[in-house]
Write an enzyme that holds these catalytic residues in place. Sequence first.
Site, PDB file in Angstrom:
ATOM      1  N   GLY A  55       0.733  -1.238   0.062  1.00 53.45           N
ATOM      2  CA  GLY A  55       0.126  -0.074   0.050  1.00 53.45           C
ATOM      3  C   GLY A  55       0.778   1.168  -0.035  1.00 53.45           C
ATOM      4  N   HIS A  56       2.242   1.265   0.114  1.00 51.06           N
ATOM      5  CA  HIS A  56       2.924   2.346   0.102  1.00 51.06           C
ATOM      6  C   HIS A  56       4.015   2.479  -0.793  1.00 51.06           C
ATOM      7  CE1 HIS A  56       5.414   5.384   2.295  1.00 51.06           C
ATOM      8  NE2 HIS A  56       4.346   5.891   2.643  1.00 51.06           N
ATOM      9  N   PHE A  57       3.926   2.520  -2.069  1.00 54.28           N
ATOM     10  CA  PHE A  57       2.914   2.809  -2.906  1.00 54.28           C
ATOM     11  C   PHE A  57       2.928   1.663  -3.844  1.00 54.28           C
ATOM     12  CE2 PHE A  57       3.956   6.836  -0.930  1.00 54.28           C
ATOM     13  CZ  PHE A  57       2.720   7.156  -0.418  1.00 54.28           C
ATOM     14  N   ILE A  62       8.022   2.745  -1.517  1.00 57.65           N
ATOM     15  CA  ILE A  62       8.913   3.582  -0.746  1.00 57.65           C
ATOM     16  C   ILE A  62       8.855   3.271   0.700  1.00 57.65           C
ATOM     17  CG2 ILE A  62       9.615   5.884   0.141  1.00 57.65           C
ATOM     18  CD1 ILE A  62       8.324   7.044  -2.406  1.00 57.65           C
TER      19      ILE A  62
END
Length: 153
Positions: A55-57, A62
């Site tokens: 989810g990041h990203f 990152i």
Amino acid sequence: MKTTTNERKLSKGDIEQILPQREPFLFVDEITDLVPGESVTGKKTFTGEEYFFKGHFPQMPIVPGVILMEFAGQVSTFLILTVPKNRNLFGFFAGVDKFRFLKKVVPGQTLTVESRLLSFRHNVARSESKIYCGDSLVAQGVIAAVFVEHETL
């Protein structure tokens, strides 16, 4: 007592005997330098398989800044808990001061954090941490943690 790369690196198994964190929230792969109660150097390679990259990203993974701070906090906690009189303590993150993120960290990078104890008074430890990717400084700041006896939990 000083443990260095010339003597013996401390592996994940050694680290798990000191730190309470476990996968998927243990962010220390090895300890390469240690002067108990003074300074410590730890490493972590972010492979891209870590849960937070979903989810990041998804299109541009990152390492989140809070994970970098947690990495620094875990290594700093290791520094405190290696002192024999502190072995029965449990540390809680208490805060950060002037933590700055200078470069992004992406999957495949190996990070090194160098932490130095600034103070340990009234069960509050403050340590200065610098996180590097190779020779490049990617983040730095001061970590604060409160330590309590295990029996009080």
